[in-house]
Design a protein around this motif. Structure first.
Motif, PDB file in Angstrom:
ATOM      1  N   THR A 149     -15.622  37.076  40.096  1.00 14.10           N
ATOM      2  CA  THR A 149     -16.584  38.051  40.750  1.00 14.10           C
ATOM      3  C   THR A 149     -15.766  38.721  41.701  1.00 14.10           C
ATOM      4  OG1 THR A 149     -18.619  36.762  40.049  1.00 14.10           O
ATOM      5  CG2 THR A 149     -18.758  38.407  41.693  1.00 14.10           C
ATOM      6  N   VAL A 150     -15.708  40.035  41.678  1.00 16.81           N
ATOM      7  CA  VAL A 150     -14.874  40.718  42.788  1.00 16.81           C
ATOM      8  C   VAL A 150     -15.604  41.845  43.024  1.00 16.81           C
ATOM      9  CG1 VAL A 150     -12.725  41.683  43.298  1.00 16.81           C
ATOM     10  CG2 VAL A 150     -12.652  39.773  41.904  1.00 16.81           C
ATOM     11  N   ILE A 151     -16.217  42.125  44.182  1.00  9.80           N
ATOM     12  CA  ILE A 151     -16.954  43.236  44.376  1.00  9.80           C
ATOM     13  C   ILE A 151     -16.635  43.814  45.768  1.00  9.80           C
ATOM     14  CG2 ILE A 151     -19.323  44.088  45.032  1.00  9.80           C
ATOM     15  CD1 ILE A 151     -20.547  41.950  43.256  1.00  9.80           C
ATOM     16  N   GLY A 152     -16.105  45.096  45.809  1.00  8.44           N
ATOM     17  CA  GLY A 152     -15.757  46.044  47.118  1.00  8.44           C
ATOM     18  C   GLY A 152     -14.543  46.617  46.813  1.00  8.44           C
ATOM     19  N   THR A 153     -14.246  47.619  47.501  1.00  9.13           N
ATOM     20  CA  THR A 153     -13.162  48.463  47.629  1.00  9.13           C
ATOM     21  C   THR A 153     -11.935  47.599  47.836  1.00  9.13           C
ATOM     22  OG1 THR A 153     -14.420  50.533  48.264  1.00  9.13           O
ATOM     23  CG2 THR A 153     -12.019  50.453  48.517  1.00  9.13           C
ATOM     24  N   GLU A 154     -11.047  47.742  46.697  1.00  5.56           N
ATOM     25  CA  GLU A 154      -9.680  47.152  46.606  1.00  5.56           C
ATOM     26  C   GLU A 154      -9.806  45.566  46.763  1.00  5.56           C
ATOM     27  OE1 GLU A 154      -7.056  49.461  48.944  1.00  5.56           O
ATOM     28  OE2 GLU A 154      -6.544  50.636  47.340  1.00  5.56           O
ATOM     29  N   ALA A 155     -10.864  45.029  46.645  1.00  5.39           N
ATOM     30  CA  ALA A 155     -11.081  43.611  47.071  1.00  5.39           C
ATOM     31  C   ALA A 155     -10.236  42.909  45.723  1.00  5.39           C
ATOM     32  CB  ALA A 155     -12.632  43.168  46.793  1.00  5.39           C
ATOM     33  N   GLY A 156      -9.724  42.048  46.057  1.00  3.18           N
ATOM     34  CA  GLY A 156      -8.844  41.166  45.041  1.00  3.18           C
ATOM     35  C   GLY A 156      -7.647  41.952  44.451  1.00  3.18           C
ATOM     36  N   TYR A 157      -7.328  43.122  45.037  1.00  3.45           N
ATOM     37  CA  TYR A 157      -6.392  44.107  44.560  1.00  3.45           C
ATOM     38  C   TYR A 157      -4.900  43.323  43.988  1.00  3.45           C
ATOM     39  CZ  TYR A 157      -3.438  48.279  44.566  1.00  3.45           C
ATOM     40  OH  TYR A 157      -2.508  49.204  44.079  1.00  3.45           O
ATOM     41  N   SER A 158      -4.495  42.607  44.702  1.00  3.51           N
ATOM     42  CA  SER A 158      -3.003  42.239  44.507  1.00  3.51           C
ATOM     43  C   SER A 158      -3.158  40.961  43.337  1.00  3.51           C
ATOM     44  CB  SER A 158      -2.223  41.707  45.370  1.00  3.51           C
ATOM     45  OG  SER A 158      -2.198  42.747  46.422  1.00  3.51           O
ATOM     46  N   ALA A 159      -4.243  40.338  43.069  1.00  5.08           N
ATOM     47  CA  ALA A 159      -4.197  38.909  42.209  1.00  5.08           C
ATOM     48  C   ALA A 159      -3.899  39.298  40.787  1.00  5.08           C
ATOM     49  CB  ALA A 159      -5.468  38.112  42.521  1.00  5.08           C
ATOM     50  N   THR A 160      -3.365  38.405  40.062  1.00  9.83           N
ATOM     51  CA  THR A 160      -3.054  38.673  39.000  1.00  9.83           C
ATOM     52  C   THR A 160      -4.026  37.862  37.878  1.00  9.83           C
ATOM     53  OG1 THR A 160      -1.683  37.125  38.892  1.00  9.83           O
ATOM     54  CG2 THR A 160      -0.890  39.161  39.127  1.00  9.83           C
ATOM     55  N   SER A 161      -4.696  36.950  38.484  1.00  9.53           N
ATOM     56  CA  SER A 161      -5.644  36.122  37.401  1.00  9.53           C
ATOM     57  C   SER A 161      -6.852  35.801  38.371  1.00  9.53           C
ATOM     58  CB  SER A 161      -5.032  34.710  37.283  1.00  9.53           C
ATOM     59  OG  SER A 161      -5.961  33.912  36.665  1.00  9.53           O
ATOM     60  N   ALA A 162      -8.249  36.166  37.950  1.00 12.11           N
ATOM     61  CA  ALA A 162      -9.339  36.101  38.877  1.00 12.11           C
ATOM     62  C   ALA A 162      -9.799  34.545  38.613  1.00 12.11           C
ATOM     63  CB  ALA A 162     -10.399  36.714  38.075  1.00 12.11           C
ATOM     64  N   SER A 163      -9.782  33.830  37.479  1.00 19.37           N
ATOM     65  CA  SER A 163     -10.108  32.503  37.373  1.00 19.37           C
ATOM     66  C   SER A 163     -11.111  31.804  38.240  1.00 19.37           C
ATOM     67  CB  SER A 163      -8.642  31.824  37.462  1.00 19.37           C
ATOM     68  OG  SER A 163      -8.850  30.218  37.217  1.00 19.37           O
ATOM     69  N   HIS A 164     -12.394  32.381  38.268  1.00 22.04           N
ATOM     70  CA  HIS A 164     -13.504  31.970  38.760  1.00 22.04           C
ATOM     71  C   HIS A 164     -13.522  31.897  40.520  1.00 22.04           C
ATOM     72  CE1 HIS A 164     -13.955  29.949  34.977  1.00 22.04           C
ATOM     73  NE2 HIS A 164     -12.894  29.346  35.127  1.00 22.04           N
ATOM     74  N   GLY A 165     -12.785  32.874  40.870  1.00 22.96           N
ATOM     75  CA  GLY A 165     -12.949  33.336  42.430  1.00 22.96           C
ATOM     76  C   GLY A 165     -13.981  34.185  42.471  1.00 22.96           C
ATOM     77  N   THR A 166     -14.525  34.188  44.004  1.00 21.63           N
ATOM     78  CA  THR A 166     -15.508  35.083  44.320  1.00 21.63           C
ATOM     79  C   THR A 166     -15.223  35.907  45.538  1.00 21.63           C
ATOM     80  OG1 THR A 166     -17.071  33.487  43.505  1.00 21.63           O
ATOM     81  CG2 THR A 166     -18.029  35.238  45.094  1.00 21.63           C
ATOM     82  N   LEU A 167     -15.098  37.231  45.461  1.00 21.32           N
ATOM     83  CA  LEU A 167     -14.423  37.850  46.552  1.00 21.32           C
ATOM     84  C   LEU A 167     -15.754  39.149  46.610  1.00 21.32           C
ATOM     85  CD1 LEU A 167     -12.155  36.590  45.418  1.00 21.32           C
ATOM     86  CD2 LEU A 167     -10.774  38.426  46.383  1.00 21.32           C
ATOM     87  N   ILE A 168     -16.120  39.333  47.880  1.00 20.16           N
ATOM     88  CA  ILE A 168     -17.070  40.263  48.205  1.00 20.16           C
ATOM     89  C   ILE A 168     -16.934  40.953  49.475  1.00 20.16           C
ATOM     90  CG2 ILE A 168     -19.801  40.767  48.542  1.00 20.16           C
ATOM     91  CD1 ILE A 168     -20.238  38.538  46.607  1.00 20.16           C
ATOM     92  N   GLY A 169     -16.595  42.266  49.565  1.00 18.20           N
ATOM     93  CA  GLY A 169     -16.169  43.013  50.696  1.00 18.20           C
ATOM     94  C   GLY A 169     -15.179  43.798  50.434  1.00 18.20           C
ATOM     95  N   TYR A 170     -15.131  45.018  51.382  1.00 15.90           N
ATOM     96  CA  TYR A 170     -13.743  45.922  51.471  1.00 15.90           C
ATOM     97  C   TYR A 170     -12.593  44.904  51.709  1.00 15.90           C
ATOM     98  CZ  TYR A 170     -10.475  49.043  53.311  1.00 15.90           C
ATOM     99  OH  TYR A 170      -9.542  50.183  53.520  1.00 15.90           O
ATOM    100  N   ARG A 171     -11.600  45.146  50.747  1.00 11.18           N
ATOM    101  CA  ARG A 171     -10.473  44.486  50.776  1.00 11.18           C
ATOM    102  C   ARG A 171     -10.733  42.809  50.834  1.00 11.18           C
ATOM    103  NH1 ARG A 171      -5.592  48.332  53.009  1.00 11.18           N
ATOM    104  NH2 ARG A 171      -5.775  50.082  51.342  1.00 11.18           N
ATOM    105  N   ALA A 172     -11.757  42.461  50.652  1.00 10.44           N
ATOM    106  CA  ALA A 172     -11.664  40.934  50.646  1.00 10.44           C
ATOM    107  C   ALA A 172     -10.544  40.324  49.634  1.00 10.44           C
ATOM    108  CB  ALA A 172     -12.979  40.530  50.105  1.00 10.44           C
ATOM    109  N   GLY A 173      -9.741  39.321  50.122  1.00  3.75           N
ATOM    110  CA  GLY A 173      -8.693  38.663  49.449  1.00  3.75           C
ATOM    111  C   GLY A 173      -7.574  40.048  48.821  1.00  3.75           C
ATOM    112  N   TYR A 174      -7.475  40.943  49.484  1.00  2.95           N
ATOM    113  CA  TYR A 174      -6.586  41.903  49.014  1.00  2.95           C
ATOM    114  C   TYR A 174      -5.216  41.547  48.776  1.00  2.95           C
ATOM    115  CZ  TYR A 174      -3.937  46.326  49.207  1.00  2.95           C
ATOM    116  OH  TYR A 174      -3.323  47.498  49.091  1.00  2.95           O
TER     117      TYR A 174
END
Length: 462
Positions: A112-137
């Protein structure tokens, strides 16, 4: 509106308003074979009055310019946003919402990735939860086990980290839990920081196995195995690497600095508060509000009780136990003060041993004073006074008084030196003179002055 023309390629009108279908059609199929569909001009707005469904395949909905741009299929996913999941080939059980959210993920599954460019660089989501502007960018690789909520939360953290709050867990951290504005901002491993700025900065240090709870708790710490609990507990004033410290209480250890601050235990409001830029001492135990408050390079001290040893600075190897025990002592080594207000006014204890309520209360040095109010007004150097109120008013040096009220003296007048009184009230009234010896209950009790007297036995030399 009247139609101006009708051919195989277009349907148009010169009217500014055009109703394409009547009001009775409730099911409308439009452009069913279209692979590219454009609606509206490049400016303006599009209004859809009821629920919009944008199915892709297998319970998946995708909406946005180049969203899931290279996807060949999808299962049970929602992808909304300009270039959201841009590189995903087969998103399954995923929710990606926001401009370029999960942009580089290629093999998403359950994230689950919600937010502008949240999780931008990751190549695999695999059950992560990112919410917010560039969270986990900046997280590269997998988002597995990561939970980031907040603006820039977990910006470049890795490996099973939970960060909640603005830029919480921003740095390259792993196995951490960070809650609060800037909590755990810099690199750390297996740490827990809860509170605004808790554990936020550490210079080049990396925090390991450290817990900080409270606003700015452990703010500048960079050590291993520390516990900071309380508002600004162990805050420091610049990056320092102190190991295995336990600091509990509002502003306890507030000014600790440098790598020397290891193995300290501070418990209580402003216990071990310190002096800005100077508090580098180690292996101290300060327990109680303001205990060891002004320490700088003090080492290996035990100070327990409210205000116990509060004026200490460079002191070492002392034991102070009791409310305001050795309250004024500074620069002292190898002394013991046990009892409320024991050695209260003494600034230079020497190697004193003071035991009892107000024992050695006045400003003397060294000596052994034991008993309730023993030597309470004694300002002499190196006396030996043992007993309830023994040597109470004595100020002369080199005296030995053993027994209840032995060498009790008279306020402001007792300057006798090198005398020995053993027994209850022995040399009770002695004020001046020297080299007197009285052994026995009330021996020499009425002797007020004189020298070189010897009284042996009960009531001798009355």
């Amino acid at each position: 509106a009247a139609l101006d023309g009708l051919d195989n390629t277009k349907l148009d009108t010169t009217s500014s308003t055009f109703n394409l279908l009547n009001t009775t059609a409730t099911t409308i199929n439009f452009g069913g074979a279209a692979t590219a569909l454009t609606i509206g001009a490049t400016t303006g707005s599009t209004t859809i009055r009821n629920r919009l469904s944008v199915p892709f395949s297998n319970a998946t909905e995708i909406l946005g310019y180049q969203a899931a741009n290279v996807a060949t299929g999808a299962n049970r996913s929602v992808i909304f946003g300009n270039q959201a999941a841009f590189n995903a080939t087969l998103p399954n059980d995923a929710t990606y919402i926001g401009y370029r959210a999960a942009y580089n993920i290629t093999t998403p599954a359950g994230g689950t990735v919600i937010g502008t460019e949240a999780g931008y660089s990751a190549t695999s989501a695999s059950h992560g939860t990112l919410i917010g502007y560039r969270a986990g960018y900046g997280v590269s690789g997998s988002l597995n086990g990561l939970t980031f909520v907040g603006h820039n939360a977990g910006y470049s953290s890795t490996s099973t980290t939970t960060a909640i709050g603005y830029e919480a867990g921003y740095g390259a951290s792993q196995y951490g839990t960070f809650v609060g504005y800037n909590a755990g901002y810099t690199a750390s491993t297996s740490c827990v920081f809860v509170g605004n700025d808790a554990g936020a900065y550490a210079g080049t240090g990396t925090k390991v196995n450290t817990v900080g709870i409270g606003n700015s708790a452990g703010l500048y710490s960079g050590g291993t195995g520390c516990v900071f609990i309380g508002n600004e507990a162990g805050r420091g004033i610049s990056a320092y690497v102190g190991n295995y410290a336990t600091v509990v209480g509002a502003e306890a250890g507030r000014h600790i600095v440098s790598s020397g601050n290891s193995w300290n235990t501070f418990l209580g409001y402003r216990a071990g508060y310190g002096v800005s830029g100077q508090s580098t001492g180690a292996s101290n135990v300060f327990i109680g509000a303001n205990a060891g408050r002004t320490f700088t390079t003090a080492n290996e001290n035990v100070m327990i009780g409210q205000d116990a040893g509060q004026a200490c600075s460079t002191d070492a190897n002392n034991v102070y136990v009791g409310t305001r025990a050795a309250y004024s002592a500074t620069g002292v080594n190898y002394s013991v003060a046990v009892g409320s207000y024991a050695g209260y006014l003494r600034t230079a204890l020497g190697t004193a041993t003071l035991v009892g309520y107000q024992a050695g209360y006045a400003a003397g040095t060294a000596g052994t004073i034991i008993g309730y109010q023993a030597g309470v007004s004694n300002t002499s150097n190196a006396p030996t006074i043992v007993g309830h109120q023994a040597g109470y008013f004595g100020s002369g040096s080199g005296n030995t008084y053993l027994g209840q009220e032995a060498g009790y003296g008279v306020s402001g007048q007792t300057t006798a030196t090198n005398s020995v009184g053993v027994g209850q009230r022995a040399l009770y009234a002695l004020t001046s003179g020297s080299n007197n010896v009285a052994v026995g209950v009330e021996a020499g009790r009425t002797l007020s002055n004189g020298s070189n007297n010897v009284a042996l036995g009960k009531d001798a030399l009355q």
